[in-house]
Design an enzyme around this catalytic site. Structure first.
Site, PDB file in Angstrom:
ATOM      1  N   LYS A 579       0.808  -1.237   0.000  1.00 63.16           N
ATOM      2  CA  LYS A 579       0.000   0.000   0.000  1.00 63.16           C
ATOM      3  C   LYS A 579       0.830   1.271   0.000  1.00 63.16           C
ATOM      4  CE  LYS A 579      -2.065  -1.886   3.545  1.00 63.16           C
ATOM      5  NZ  LYS A 579      -1.954  -3.314   3.260  1.00 63.16           N
ATOM      6  N   GLU A 606      -5.546  -3.863  -6.437  1.00 62.47           N
ATOM      7  CA  GLU A 606      -6.810  -4.222  -5.801  1.00 62.47           C
ATOM      8  C   GLU A 606      -6.611  -4.705  -4.371  1.00 62.47           C
ATOM      9  OE1 GLU A 606     -10.247  -4.114  -5.079  1.00 62.47           O
ATOM     10  OE2 GLU A 606     -10.294  -4.258  -7.277  1.00 62.47           O
ATOM     11  N   ALA A 611      -7.794  -7.106   0.550  1.00 58.99           N
ATOM     12  CA  ALA A 611      -7.177  -8.332   0.033  1.00 58.99           C
ATOM     13  C   ALA A 611      -7.818  -8.721  -1.301  1.00 58.99           C
ATOM     14  CB  ALA A 611      -7.250  -9.452   1.059  1.00 58.99           C
ATOM     15  N   LEU A 613     -11.019  -8.935  -2.041  1.00 60.03           N
ATOM     16  CA  LEU A 613     -12.349  -8.375  -2.309  1.00 60.03           C
ATOM     17  C   LEU A 613     -12.295  -7.326  -3.425  1.00 60.03           C
ATOM     18  CD1 LEU A 613     -13.684  -7.860   1.329  1.00 60.03           C
ATOM     19  CD2 LEU A 613     -14.263  -9.704  -0.265  1.00 60.03           C
ATOM     20  N   GLY A 664      -1.042 -15.123   9.881  1.00 56.40           N
ATOM     21  CA  GLY A 664      -0.784 -14.283   8.708  1.00 56.40           C
ATOM     22  C   GLY A 664      -1.757 -13.160   8.504  1.00 56.40           C
ATOM     23  N   GLU A 667       0.724  -7.541   9.432  1.00 59.30           N
ATOM     24  CA  GLU A 667       2.025  -7.300   8.850  1.00 59.30           C
ATOM     25  C   GLU A 667       3.091  -7.873   9.795  1.00 59.30           C
ATOM     26  OE1 GLU A 667       2.439  -6.100   5.954  1.00 59.30           O
ATOM     27  OE2 GLU A 667       0.539  -5.075   5.504  1.00 59.30           O
ATOM     28  N   ASP A 678      -2.419   1.320   8.871  1.00 62.71           N
ATOM     29  CA  ASP A 678      -2.788   0.513   7.715  1.00 62.71           C
ATOM     30  C   ASP A 678      -4.197   0.867   7.234  1.00 62.71           C
ATOM     31  OD1 ASP A 678      -2.100  -1.739   5.928  1.00 62.71           O
ATOM     32  OD2 ASP A 678      -3.834  -2.679   6.884  1.00 62.71           O
ATOM     33  N   LYS A 682      -5.631   2.699   3.687  1.00 69.45           N
ATOM     34  CA  LYS A 682      -6.684   2.124   2.852  1.00 69.45           C
ATOM     35  C   LYS A 682      -7.782   3.138   2.559  1.00 69.45           C
ATOM     36  CE  LYS A 682      -5.885  -2.617   4.459  1.00 69.45           C
ATOM     37  NZ  LYS A 682      -6.409  -3.758   5.232  1.00 69.45           N
ATOM     38  N   GLY A 797      -5.295 -12.441   5.124  1.00 66.44           N
ATOM     39  CA  GLY A 797      -4.820 -13.808   4.992  1.00 66.44           C
ATOM     40  C   GLY A 797      -4.057 -13.985   3.701  1.00 66.44           C
TER      41      GLY A 797
END
Length: 815
Positions: A579, A606, A611, A613, A664, A667, A678, A682, A797
């Protein structure tokens, strides 16, 4: 009577000569056969090197001459019985002695004329046919060695060949009327000029010899045996998917051979066309295969384009200036000057304004051509009416060839679009009035890339090859490689996509394979690979210069993100779950978007939000269709959602965070997720995709972590601090529980402002009851003002992130 020609590769060793003799015997069982042979493979080049070394007074020419002699003497001893070697050995030594005398004269004078070059280079065919004819006599006594110099008359100027057909045809017919043999062995390439001095028909002239004989004897076919199975759709050494063409026309063959298809010497066709004599090009090593038949018509071809070819030993010269405009005779002066100097023009293009004429010539003639033109237009150059002619080197010509091209619209556009999309610049374009050839001048370094692109576009089953270079092969990268391997057959069969992984790297090592990395053993191979740096990885990809290249970044590295612009400037698409680039300064975000558009590359991210979606894609489609965003509300952190879904004030907060790391969902540094940075990145990305020019500092952040934990030196210290802060986490949970609410970390964009923070969400809200690591986004727009458009699903994930990256790769393939 049949006529067969065998090239140098077919007679490069005694074993091959023995093999082809069986083929000749099959023909000679039922009818007379004329067999034209080239020199042993590589000998003509060696002879030219001998002449050049002698001219340069380099004594090593004698060593090379000895090597040539030894090769032919060994062939005699291997092919012939001892009692039949003497005469042939004597003849070979006689030829070598003559060569020594010629080369000694060249050495003493330090001069090598065109005439002497022709004489020296022709000895290869005389040597080979002397030996081969003696070997063929072992099985067919009625074998006759013919001296082609007594039959073919030509005129040479430098390497330009002009055959005197009338006297040549007369001599050929008289000779074959007066002699009776079952097998005639003829040395190709050699001839005599009108003064009776030995000469040659130009490099590749053995094909020409066979054609001249076939036309003079009015045969139905001429067989050309070489080392490949006919003429191909493209050079098979550069395009692995190229395949032989079964039928082509004379005109198509002429275009292909002129533009670099070395299977056939271009002048070969001239004596055959008027008499409609077929040429059959076949492989010595696979004589039963069909090969290529060249005839009057190519109607059996179903494709619009017959072949793609190229010439790479080319230079461009540009003549331009206002003094050319409207001046009668200017072009005549230009081309006449080149003609008088014996310089062949390969390609011509002239601007309709008459302001410039661009020509392509062989690179070994470029310097002379430039000097000739500058001398011819010295007055105009001195007065400034035209500019001094300059040479542009390191270029090549690629050409589409086909009789049916003139019946089909849009081929030029398809060709140039394919090249432009992959950052191949076109320097000049030419198309004949027959529309049988479309030629373009490009950089020499781009030839292999261009040939493969065009072959894929015009000849292969509609499919597309994607070449992936993946950095970051940990959790997400490893899952991506697994998915690519699993779906390889599906992608090819269902989507016509051939996805190859050609490069991978981690922070220490990088591994490349032009044939594709073995996805069964990549871990071991990478461990033993070269040392890596972002620059080295980029430079290797750039040097490979492959079509449809995609750089995939699975890291969270700011350094790697800084290289995106370099990839895009080289028309290498970028797919990333990192990102940092899109959440960097708006100026950098906008520059990446602009570079992608300017250089025809894709920049897809994307997985930056949600993730796998389709959140960004949905937002982009809303904006593109003219909708306007009123508000966005979202739970965008799968890691934070996982943490707060699992934290019930029973198991300690720090334990839940550790579990999120292990699975997972965070980060490597969990503070990136827990601090809200984060999520802020976004919502910033979504704001920018909505058309807002926000910076990260503009996002209001409400942190639930203590300053001490946020400023921890490392992960170990961070976990020590949040373990001590357990009471504050318990308090947050119980306060929400008392209100019958859940804790969700929410991002919101409204009225041009964005904020992120922990909120209490009640049961009736769409954010309630989110399970696991699910993300959810509510889009309130002019079309969805009351009931929002909702995107919901797993938002963290390795598997789902890898699938989102995979989807972006497929999106590029479908473009």
């Amino acid at each position: 009577m049949q006529i067969l020609k065998f090239g140098g590769s077919s007679v490069s060793s005694p074993e091959r000569i023995k093999s082809l003799s069986k083929l000749i015997q099959q023909f000679s069982k039922n009818e007379k056969v004329v067999v034209v042979f080239s020199a042993f493979g590589g000998v003509t080049n060696d002879l030219l090197s001998v002449a050049t070394l002698a001219r340069d007074r380099d004594d090593s020419y004698k060593e090379l001459l000895t090597t040539i002699e030894k090769r032919h003497l060994e062939a005699v001893r291997e092919l012939l019985p001892v009692d039949q070697q003497s005469a042939v050995l004597s003849k070979v030594k006689s030829f070598i002695n003559h060569l020594e005398t010629l080369c000694e004269g060249v050495f003493l004078l330090s001069e090598l004329s065109d005439k002497t070059t022709h004489v020296i280079s022709g000895f290869g065919e005389m040597l080979s046919t002397e030996i081969i004819s003696a070997y063929l006599k072992l099985s067919e006594k009625n074998t006759l060695l013919v001296d082609a110099r007594e039959l073919i008359v030509c005129h040479n100027f430098k390497e330009k060949v002009q055959v005197s057909y009338e006297p040549s045809n007369t001599k050929i017919r008289q000779y074959f009327n007066n002699h009776d043999a079952q097998i005639y062995v003829v040395p190709g390439f050699i001839s005599k000029n009108s003064e009776g001095v030995p000469s040659t028909l130009g490099r590749g002239g053995s094909d020409f010899t066979a054609a001249i004989l076939g036309a003079a004897l009015n045969l139905k076919k001429v067989y050309i045996y070489t080392d490949v199975n006919g003429m191909y759709t493209a050079n098979p050494n550069l395009v692995s998917q190229a395949y032989p063409l079964e039928h082509i026309s004379y005109e198509e063959a002429m275009e292909l051979s002129h533009f670099g298809a070395k299977v056939l010497y271009p002048p070969t066709l001239h004596p055959l066309i008027n008499q409609n004599i077929e040429i059959h090009i076949k492989s010595t090593f696979d004589p039963e295969s069909h090969g290529t038949v060249i005839s009057r018509s190519s109607k059996k071809n179903f494709r619009w384009v017959t072949g793609i070819t190229h010439i790479d030993a080319i230079s461009l010269l540009n003549v331009e200036g206002s003094g050319m405009v409207g001046i009668p005779g200017f072009s005549k002066r230009l081309f006449e000057a080149l003609y008088l100097s014996g310089i062949n023009v390969v390609l011509i293009t002239q601007a309709s304004s008459e302001h410039s004429i661009c020509i392509a010539v062989r690179d070994d003639e470029a310097l002379e051509a430039r000097n000739v033109l500058n001398d011819s237009f010295e007055a105009e150059v001195s007065s400034g009416k035209i500019k001094a002619v300059k040479i542009e080197d390191d270029v090549a010509i690629i050409a589409l060839v086909g009789d049916r091209m003139k019946s089909h619209h849009g081929l030029s556009g398809k060709m140039f679009s394919a090249l432009g999309y992959n950052n191949i610049n076109i320097r000049a374009i030419a198309q004949g009035a027959s529309e049988r050839n479309i030629s373009a001048v490009i950089a020499k370094k781009d030839v292999t890339k261009a040939l493969n692109l065009l072959h894929e576009e015009f000849f292969e089953v509609p499919s597309k090859e994607l070449n992936l270079f993946i950095t970051g092969v940990g959790n997400v990268g490893g899952k991506l490689l697994q998915q690519l391997q699993k779906q390889e057959a599906y992608l090819l069969q269902k989507l016509r996509l051939k996805v190859r992984v050609l490069g991978i790297s981690n922070s220490r090592k990088m591994l490349f394979s032009e044939n594709g990395i073995d996805l069964n053993s990549w871990q071991e191979d990478l461990a033993n690979a070269d040392e890596c740096s972002p620059e080295a990885f980029f430079e290797t990809i750039k040097k490979l210069n492959l079509r449809n290249s995609i750089f995939v970044d699975n890291t969270a590295s700011e350094v790697i993100a800084g290289w995106y612009k370099h990839y895009l400037r080289n028309s290498i698409s970028v797919v990333t779950c990192n990102k940092i680039a899109c959440a960097d300064s708006f100026e950098n975000y906008q520059e990446l978007q602009d570079l992608a558009r300017e250089y025809g590359a894709s920049f897809l991210y994307e997985t930056n939000v949600g993730a796998g979606l389709p959140i960004i894609d949905t937002l982009q489609n809303l904006m593109a269709s003219g909708d306007q965003i009123l508000k966005i509300q979202a739970v965008l952190s799968g890691s934070l959602n996982f943490v707060f879904n699992n934290y019930k004030a029973e198991e300690p907060f720090h334990s839940i965070v550790r579990k999120a790391m292990e699975e997972g969902f965070t980060e490597p540094d969990p503070r990136i997720d827990l601090s809200g940075v984060d999520v802020a990145r976004k919502i910033l990305i979504l704001a920018r995709e909505s058309g807002l020019q926000l910076e990260l500092e503009d996002i209001e952040k409400d942190s639930f972590l203590s300053e001490a934990s946020l400023n921890a030196a490392n992960n170990a210290e961070f976990f020590e601090i949040i373990e001590k802060d357990e009471a504050s986490f318990q308090k947050m949970y119980h306060e929400a529980e008392a209100e019958d609410a859940e804790l969700k970390y929410v991002a919101q964009l409204e009225n041009g402002k964005a904020k992120v923070g922990l909120q209490k969400v009640h049961a009736q809200h769409p954010f309630a009851n989110l399970s696991g690591s699910d993300n959810i986004v509510l889009f309130f727009t002019e079309r969805y003002p009351e009931q929002p458009l909702i995107v919901k699903g797993a938002g963290a994930g390795a598997d789902v992130t890898a699938s989102g990256i995979f989807a972006d790769v497929i999106r590029i393939g479908k473009r």
